[in-house]
Design an enzyme around this catalytic site. Sequence first.
Site, PDB file in Angstrom:
ATOM      1  N   GLU A 187       0.876  -1.177   0.000  1.00 10.18           N
ATOM      2  CA  GLU A 187       0.000   0.000   0.000  1.00 10.18           C
ATOM      3  C   GLU A 187       0.909   1.222   0.000  1.00 10.18           C
ATOM      4  OE1 GLU A 187      -2.570   2.746  -0.147  1.00 10.18           O
ATOM      5  OE2 GLU A 187      -1.400   2.828   1.702  1.00 10.18           O
ATOM      6  N   SER A 188       0.859   1.995  -1.086  1.00 10.26           N
ATOM      7  CA  SER A 188       1.848   3.060  -1.286  1.00 10.26           C
ATOM      8  C   SER A 188       1.800   4.138  -0.211  1.00 10.26           C
ATOM      9  CB  SER A 188       1.703   3.684  -2.678  1.00 10.26           C
ATOM     10  OG  SER A 188       0.443   4.294  -2.842  1.00 10.26           O
ATOM     11  N   HIS A 222       2.816  -7.963 -10.293  1.00  7.87           N
ATOM     12  CA  HIS A 222       3.548  -8.611  -9.197  1.00  7.87           C
ATOM     13  C   HIS A 222       4.208  -9.908  -9.672  1.00  7.87           C
ATOM     14  CE1 HIS A 222       2.046  -6.316  -5.667  1.00  7.87           C
ATOM     15  NE2 HIS A 222       0.996  -6.102  -6.441  1.00  7.87           N
ATOM     16  N   GLU A 244       6.631 -11.380  -8.390  1.00  6.25           N
ATOM     17  CA  GLU A 244       7.077 -12.136  -7.219  1.00  6.25           C
ATOM     18  C   GLU A 244       6.025 -13.124  -6.732  1.00  6.25           C
ATOM     19  OE1 GLU A 244       4.957  -8.576  -5.398  1.00  6.25           O
ATOM     20  OE2 GLU A 244       6.113  -8.986  -7.207  1.00  6.25           O
ATOM     21  N   CYS A 301       4.313  -2.475  -8.412  1.00  8.23           N
ATOM     22  CA  CYS A 301       3.005  -1.964  -8.000  1.00  8.23           C
ATOM     23  C   CYS A 301       3.144  -0.723  -7.118  1.00  8.23           C
ATOM     24  CB  CYS A 301       2.201  -3.084  -7.349  1.00  8.23           C
ATOM     25  SG  CYS A 301       0.432  -2.753  -7.232  1.00  8.23           S
ATOM     26  N   ILE A 346      -2.889  -6.635  -8.998  1.00  8.05           N
ATOM     27  CA  ILE A 346      -3.682  -6.538  -7.773  1.00  8.05           C
ATOM     28  C   ILE A 346      -3.770  -5.071  -7.378  1.00  8.05           C
ATOM     29  CG2 ILE A 346      -3.883  -7.257  -5.363  1.00  8.05           C
ATOM     30  CD1 ILE A 346      -2.046  -9.675  -6.161  1.00  8.05           C
ATOM     31  N   ARG A 347      -4.948  -4.476  -7.559  1.00  4.13           N
ATOM     32  CA  ARG A 347      -5.125  -3.038  -7.302  1.00  4.13           C
ATOM     33  C   ARG A 347      -4.004  -2.253  -7.975  1.00  4.13           C
ATOM     34  NH1 ARG A 347      -4.916  -1.907  -1.508  1.00  4.13           N
ATOM     35  NH2 ARG A 347      -5.663   0.133  -2.122  1.00  4.13           N
ATOM     36  N   ARG A 400      -3.324   5.479  -9.312  1.00  2.00           N
ATOM     37  CA  ARG A 400      -3.428   4.362  -8.373  1.00  2.00           C
ATOM     38  C   ARG A 400      -4.694   3.540  -8.614  1.00  2.00           C
ATOM     39  NH1 ARG A 400      -2.321   6.650  -2.392  1.00  2.00           N
ATOM     40  NH2 ARG A 400      -3.924   5.090  -2.103  1.00  2.00           N
TER      41      ARG A 400
END
EC number: 4.3.3.6
Length: 188
Positions: free
Chosen positions: A47-48, A169, A171, A78, A132-133, A106
């Site tokens: 979450e940035s 993502h 990862e 992300c 994801i978002r 975002r």
Amino acid sequence: MTVGVLSLQGSFYEHLSILSRLNTDHIQVKTSEDLSRVTRLIIPGGESTAMLALTQKSGLFDLVRDRIMSGMPVYGTCAGMIMLSTFVEDFPNQKTLSCLDIAVRRNAFGRQINSFESEVSFLNSKITVPFIRAPKITQIGEGVDVLSRLESGDIVAVRQGNVMATAFHPELTGGAAVHEYFLHLGLE
């Protein structure tokens, strides 16, 4: 080479796992001392806004930016991409590291429930990756190379010198192609 993974919030364990599989020296970065030991840095998804607050509270924000501006290779996924960007369209007052000449929006692909996987081309190979978002890159500056796009044409991976970022993502897939590319960043 020692790769650091910013480990304050987000999907840092997954990045550490891939680096282990690639037999790469790596450490978690939680302090300025940790940061001083690394030659490359990964800023994970998460979450940035929370990541921004934690990097500022820990005193890492300016140190990370200084290391990147001095040439240390960095890869953001992300939320990490949002942190590296120069402008966040939907939150114009959000502070960023401003190390990558892109504008982002975002959660542009939808909320958590709208998360999806897509096959993308990355360096002449196809990889399936989750969004994801995910943020959307809305503008790129001169000197920013596009590494990957969705079929819709949306840019989802970029590089500018020693800085690279993905909206997705890698990862979370178990695949290592994107991380392998990052490990060679600046060595070519």
